[in-house]
Structure formats: C-alpha cells, structure tokens
Design a protein around this motif. Structure first.
Motif, PDB file in Angstrom:
ATOM      1  N   TYR A  13       0.834  -1.204   0.000  1.00  0.00           N
ATOM      2  CA  TYR A  13       0.000   0.000   0.000  1.00  0.00           C
ATOM      3  C   TYR A  13       0.868   1.253   0.000  1.00  0.00           C
ATOM      4  N   LYS A  14       0.469   2.229  -0.837  1.00  0.00           N
ATOM      5  CA  LYS A  14       1.270   3.446  -0.932  1.00  0.00           C
ATOM      6  C   LYS A  14       0.395   4.691  -0.863  1.00  0.00           C
ATOM      7  N   ILE A  15       0.982   5.758  -0.363  1.00  0.00           N
ATOM      8  CA  ILE A  15       0.346   7.068  -0.325  1.00  0.00           C
ATOM      9  C   ILE A  15       1.312   8.066  -0.947  1.00  0.00           C
ATOM     10  N   LEU A  16       0.853   8.776  -1.941  1.00  0.00           N
ATOM     11  CA  LEU A  16       1.718   9.691  -2.690  1.00  0.00           C
ATOM     12  C   LEU A  16       2.968   8.982  -3.212  1.00  0.00           C
ATOM     13  N   GLY A  17       2.791   7.730  -3.607  1.00  0.00           N
ATOM     14  CA  GLY A  17       3.900   6.966  -4.162  1.00  0.00           C
ATOM     15  C   GLY A  17       4.863   6.416  -3.141  1.00  0.00           C
ATOM     16  N   LEU A  18       4.587   6.615  -1.866  1.00  0.00           N
ATOM     17  CA  LEU A  18       5.494   6.177  -0.794  1.00  0.00           C
ATOM     18  C   LEU A  18       4.868   5.065   0.042  1.00  0.00           C
ATOM     19  N   PRO A  19       5.693   4.135   0.558  1.00  0.00           N
ATOM     20  CA  PRO A  19       5.173   3.174   1.532  1.00  0.00           C
ATOM     21  C   PRO A  19       4.585   3.928   2.721  1.00  0.00           C
ATOM     22  N   VAL A  20       3.613   3.330   3.364  1.00  0.00           N
ATOM     23  CA  VAL A  20       2.919   3.999   4.465  1.00  0.00           C
ATOM     24  C   VAL A  20       3.887   4.456   5.548  1.00  0.00           C
ATOM     25  N   ALA A  21       4.858   3.633   5.879  1.00  0.00           N
ATOM     26  CA  ALA A  21       5.810   3.988   6.948  1.00  0.00           C
ATOM     27  C   ALA A  21       6.623   5.225   6.572  1.00  0.00           C
ATOM     28  N   ALA A  22       7.081   5.274   5.317  1.00  0.00           N
ATOM     29  CA  ALA A  22       7.862   6.430   4.865  1.00  0.00           C
ATOM     30  C   ALA A  22       7.002   7.688   4.840  1.00  0.00           C
ATOM     31  N   PHE A  23       5.759   7.543   4.370  1.00  0.00           N
ATOM     32  CA  PHE A  23       4.857   8.699   4.351  1.00  0.00           C
ATOM     33  C   PHE A  23       4.581   9.182   5.772  1.00  0.00           C
ATOM     34  N   ALA A  24       4.433   8.258   6.709  1.00  0.00           N
ATOM     35  CA  ALA A  24       4.161   8.618   8.102  1.00  0.00           C
ATOM     36  C   ALA A  24       5.305   9.435   8.687  1.00  0.00           C
ATOM     37  N   ILE A  25       6.531   9.077   8.352  1.00  0.00           N
ATOM     38  CA  ILE A  25       7.699   9.831   8.842  1.00  0.00           C
ATOM     39  C   ILE A  25       7.680  11.251   8.286  1.00  0.00           C
ATOM     40  N   ILE A  26       7.408  11.360   6.990  1.00  0.00           N
ATOM     41  CA  ILE A  26       7.341  12.684   6.353  1.00  0.00           C
ATOM     42  C   ILE A  26       6.231  13.516   6.979  1.00  0.00           C
ATOM     43  N   ALA A  27       5.054  12.907   7.154  1.00  0.00           N
ATOM     44  CA  ALA A  27       3.929  13.627   7.754  1.00  0.00           C
ATOM     45  C   ALA A  27       4.267  14.099   9.157  1.00  0.00           C
ATOM     46  N   ALA A  28       4.959  13.253   9.930  1.00  0.00           N
ATOM     47  CA  ALA A  28       5.332  13.617  11.300  1.00  0.00           C
ATOM     48  C   ALA A  28       6.259  14.829  11.303  1.00  0.00           C
ATOM     49  N   VAL A  29       7.202  14.868  10.368  1.00  0.00           N
ATOM     50  CA  VAL A  29       8.126  16.005  10.266  1.00  0.00           C
ATOM     51  C   VAL A  29       7.362  17.280   9.942  1.00  0.00           C
ATOM     52  N   ILE A  30       6.478  17.213   8.965  1.00  0.00           N
ATOM     53  CA  ILE A  30       5.726  18.403   8.532  1.00  0.00           C
ATOM     54  C   ILE A  30       4.810  18.897   9.646  1.00  0.00           C
ATOM     55  N   PHE A  31       4.097  17.980  10.300  1.00  0.00           N
ATOM     56  CA  PHE A  31       3.175  18.384  11.362  1.00  0.00           C
ATOM     57  C   PHE A  31       3.921  18.912  12.589  1.00  0.00           C
ATOM     58  N   ALA A  32       5.089  18.334  12.871  1.00  0.00           N
ATOM     59  CA  ALA A  32       5.888  18.825  13.998  1.00  0.00           C
ATOM     60  C   ALA A  32       6.355  20.248  13.727  1.00  0.00           C
ATOM     61  N   ALA A  33       6.821  20.497  12.513  1.00  0.00           N
ATOM     62  CA  ALA A  33       7.269  21.846  12.142  1.00  0.00           C
ATOM     63  C   ALA A  33       6.105  22.829  12.203  1.00  0.00           C
ATOM     64  N   THR A  34       4.937  22.376  11.787  1.00  0.00           N
ATOM     65  CA  THR A  34       3.750  23.239  11.813  1.00  0.00           C
ATOM     66  C   THR A  34       3.369  23.594  13.237  1.00  0.00           C
ATOM     67  N   SER A  35       3.398  22.611  14.128  1.00  0.00           N
ATOM     68  CA  SER A  35       2.941  22.830  15.506  1.00  0.00           C
ATOM     69  C   SER A  35       3.878  23.739  16.299  1.00  0.00           C
ATOM     70  N   ILE A  36       5.191  23.712  16.004  1.00  0.00           N
ATOM     71  CA  ILE A  36       6.135  24.547  16.764  1.00  0.00           C
ATOM     72  C   ILE A  36       6.474  25.853  16.037  1.00  0.00           C
ATOM     73  N   GLY A  37       5.764  26.100  14.943  1.00  0.00           N
ATOM     74  CA  GLY A  37       5.949  27.358  14.230  1.00  0.00           C
ATOM     75  C   GLY A  37       7.204  27.433  13.382  1.00  0.00           C
TER      76      GLY A  37
END
Length: 433
Positions: A13-37
């Motif tokens: 299974y893939k999201i945006l062409g990435l395995p779910v685990a890899a996408f989850a890492i990317i999402a975590a980075v983006i959301f962390a950056a968003t939350s701390i400004g």
C-alpha cells in the motif's frame, strides 16, 4: 482526481507513491514543524503541508462508505476537512496565513488552472473536439439552458431569487467540478461583483457536492428507465444511426519526457499570460475564458505540432496527479468558510440543486434526441456529466448507469462543457451587472 494511493501486490500500500511507513515519517516532520511554528514560509512550507494533509484527507474520503460512493469521496473530505481545521483553530494561524497567501497572492490557484485548461484541451484528439462541436455541444447547450431556466424560475417562485439561484447554484453545478468549475467561477464572480471569492465559494462548494451526489443517483435511475422504456436508450450507444460510437479518443504513446514536461509548463503559463493581455483590452470576458477560447482555437486549427500538445498534456497530468490534493487543501483553508456553508443549507437550497440536475437531464435528453442521440445516453453524458464533479464524477455517474463506454463523451462534458460554462458565466455577469 486520480487516487493518490495504490495497492500493489509486490510493493504494498502506498500514499503519494510512498510506503505507508515512509509517508508517516514525512507527515510527522511536517506536522511537527507546523505545531512549533517552524514550517518554512512561502511555497516550500505551504506545499509541504498542503500535500501531506491532502493525501491523508483523500485517503479518509476514499475509504468512507457513502461519502466515497455518492458525495465525491476524497475531494469533498479534503475541502471540508481542511476548512474544519481552520474553523476550529486546529491549524496554527501562521500556517493558515502561509497557505492563504500561497493560494491567493502567490498565484498557486492560477498556476493549477492554467495547467488544467491548456493540457486538457490540447491533449484531446482534434477529431474528437471537431465532432463534439457539431453534434454534442448542442446537446450540452440544451441541458444548460433548460437547467438555468428552471432553477431561475423556481428560485423566483420560492423566494430565493432567480439571479442568485442561477449564479450561485445553477452555474457552479454545471461548471465542471471544483478545480475547473467552482473555484475559477468564484474568482470570476468576485471580480465582477467586487466581492470576496471566499464568500461565494462557500455557497458554491456545497451545491457542487450535493449536485454530484444527485447526479450519481439519477444516473442509476436512468439506467432503470432504459430497461422499462427500451426505445429511449441505445444501451451504451449514443448515436441512433450508428452501430457503435464513432467518436473515440485515440490511445497515443506519450512517454514521459522531463524536458517536454518543462515545455508543457511554459505553454500553460504563456496561454494564461496571453489571456491576461486580451482581458486588458477586452475585459468583458474573464482571463480564464480568453485562455480557453485561445487554446481551443489553436487546437482546432492544428497550429501546434502534436508533440508539443502532448507536452502540455504531460505537464497537466503531472500537476493533476500530484498537486490536486494540495490545491483542494488550499481551497478549504483559503476559500471555504464553514459557517457560511452551514448557513447556505436550507430546504430552498436543496430543492434548487435538484431542479438543476433534473433540468440538465431533461434538456440534454431532448436536445440529444434532436441531433440524433438516444435520450438516455444524451441525458447521462451531456446532462449528468456536466452536473457532476469532473473526472471522478464521470466515473461514478457512468458506473451507476452501467455505461462506462461513454467515457469519451463524458470527458467532453467535463473539459469543453466546463470551459463553456466559464465563458457563459463571464459573459452573463457583464451583461446583467
């Protein structure tokens, strides 16, 4: 919008062409950056957040029963989900401001629409476009005229207002979906009426979503009607006198070429720029409309070599595949006010949406009969496929009506029919205001 997630036996299974685990890492980075400004300002931070958020909400929408079958699936959830994140202050204000700036003054919306218009029209078969203008477009026009006339009349009778019903409900539903219809229409209306496009989009978006749902249901009912009244249907054939549909879009080899994709990008922004130049001297018609007219004329005259047309199609396909989710997040954040959306829903609104769909079916059915089409097939393609949400709506309506072989005609409704509605809206605004 094409699904951003795929299931592959070998790759998983893939999201945006990435395995779910890899996408989850990317999402975590983006959301962390968003939350701390610390999300970068400008297009880098905006695109990162919009792509990740769009992919997640798209997955939710495409996996939610009823929503994925009747309400447009991912696109609707992306728009309203993003709007909810803003309304309930879940997204930090800095992120909201960054996305809003990127969408509006940053020009991302115009960038997307330029790619869509140029690539979708130039990528079509010239033969298909020429034949459509002879027979199919009159059927579309009949559907539009009847639907606009009915919704205007009913709007006046029930106290909603004829002009408001036509501009805020009728035209958006018949306008080709969200990205190619409601969004550019909101900008056209906003400029003509000196009103914030966000306010108008908040009324248009639920109309488009509800219209899409009704179009799918009525597609299934028309299939049943065809079984009860065999004389009204060609069982998937549009032309009465033909043994099969003679309008098909040829399959062409269009191998991805990164250099040609860049050429397609240049063509898209150039056609948009030319539309802006013409609009300066002839402001009676909006830039988008001039762009559509120019691209269609160039296509029909055969001015551009086919390889460059395919370059524009490649660029459009890339943008549509990878950036549609991001665009819809931007629409939800920058253009959709949930409070206004809720306020727009009432019994009058629902009745008027239904009237638009019924008018499109009646008008396209009768108009199709006049030009030699089977009424049910004409009602489905020139009527319902004008009133649904573009490509995803086409698939849903044709699937519900069990007539997937009519996809080339449905695509004409979504591409050329939607473009026609932008031109019509621009012209009507100048005449009536």
């Amino acid at each position: 919008m094409q699904n951003v997630a795929k299931v592959s036996e070998k790759q998983g299974y893939k999201i945006l062409g990435l395995p779910v685990a890899a996408f989850a890492i990317i999402a975590a980075v983006i959301f962390a950056a968003t939350s701390i400004g610390k999300l970068p300002k400008g297009m880098i931070g905006a695109l990162a957040l919009m792509m990740v958020l769009g992919a997640i909400l798209n997955e939710i929408g495409n996996k939610t029963p009823i929503v994925n079958s009747f309400l447009g699936g991912g696109p609707i959830v992306i728009i309203f989900g993003s709007a909810a994140l803003v309304t309930y202050n879940i997204l930090p204000k800095a992120a909201v401001d960054n996305v809003t700036t990127f969408m509006k003054s940053g020009g991302f919306l115009n960038f997307y629409i330029a790619a869509l218009i140029t690539g979708s029209i130039l990528g079509m078969s010239r033969k298909l476009l020429m034949k459509a203008s002879v027979r199919y477009l009159p059927a579309i026009i009949c559907g539009v005229l009847v639907s606009m006339g009915l919704v205007g009349a009913v709007g006046a009778l029930i106290g909603y207002g004829a002009q408001k019903a036509i501009f805020y409900i009728g035209i958006p539903i018949m306008g080709g979906g969200m990205g190619a219809g409601a969004v550019p229409l909101a900008k056209i209306f906003g400029e003509a009426m000196s009103t914030d496009p966000a306010q108008m989009l908040s009324v248009m978006v639920p109309a488009v979503a509800l219209g899409n749902a009704m179009a799918i249901v009525i597609g299934g009912l028309l299939a049943r009607l065809g079984k009860l009244k065999p004389s009204l249907t060609g069982n998937g054939k549009l032309l009465v006198e033909d043994s099969g549909n003679d309008v098909v879009e040829e399959e062409e080899e269009n191998k991805i070429d990164l250099k040609m994709m860049g050429t397609g990008l240049l063509m898209a922004v150039t056609f948009y720029t030319f539309g802006s130049i013409v609009n300066k001297f002839l402001p009676v018609i909006h830039t988008y409309a001039w762009m559509i007219i120019t691209v269609a004329a160039v296509k029909m005259l055969g001015i551009i070599p086919r390889k460059y047309e395919l370059a524009a199609k490649q660029w459009f396909t890339f943008v549509m595949t990878n950036l549609t989710g991001a665009l819809l997040v931007g629409i939800g954040v920058a253009y959709t006010n949930l409070g206004q959306v809720v306020a727009a829903f009432n019994w009058q609104y629902i009745v008027l949406v239904a009237v638009v769909i019924i008018g499109a079916v009646i008008g396209a059915g009768f108009g199709g009969r006049l030009v030699g089409f089977y009424p049910i097939e004409a009602a489905i393609t020139a009527g319902l496929c004008m009133a649904n949400m573009g490509g995803t709506g086409d698939v849903a309506v044709l699937s519900a009506s069990k007539r997937m072989e009519l996809m080339p005609f449905a695509q004409i409704s979504s591409r050329i029919g939607g473009a026609f509605m932008l031109i019509l809206a621009s012209t009507l605004l100048r005449l009536l205001l």
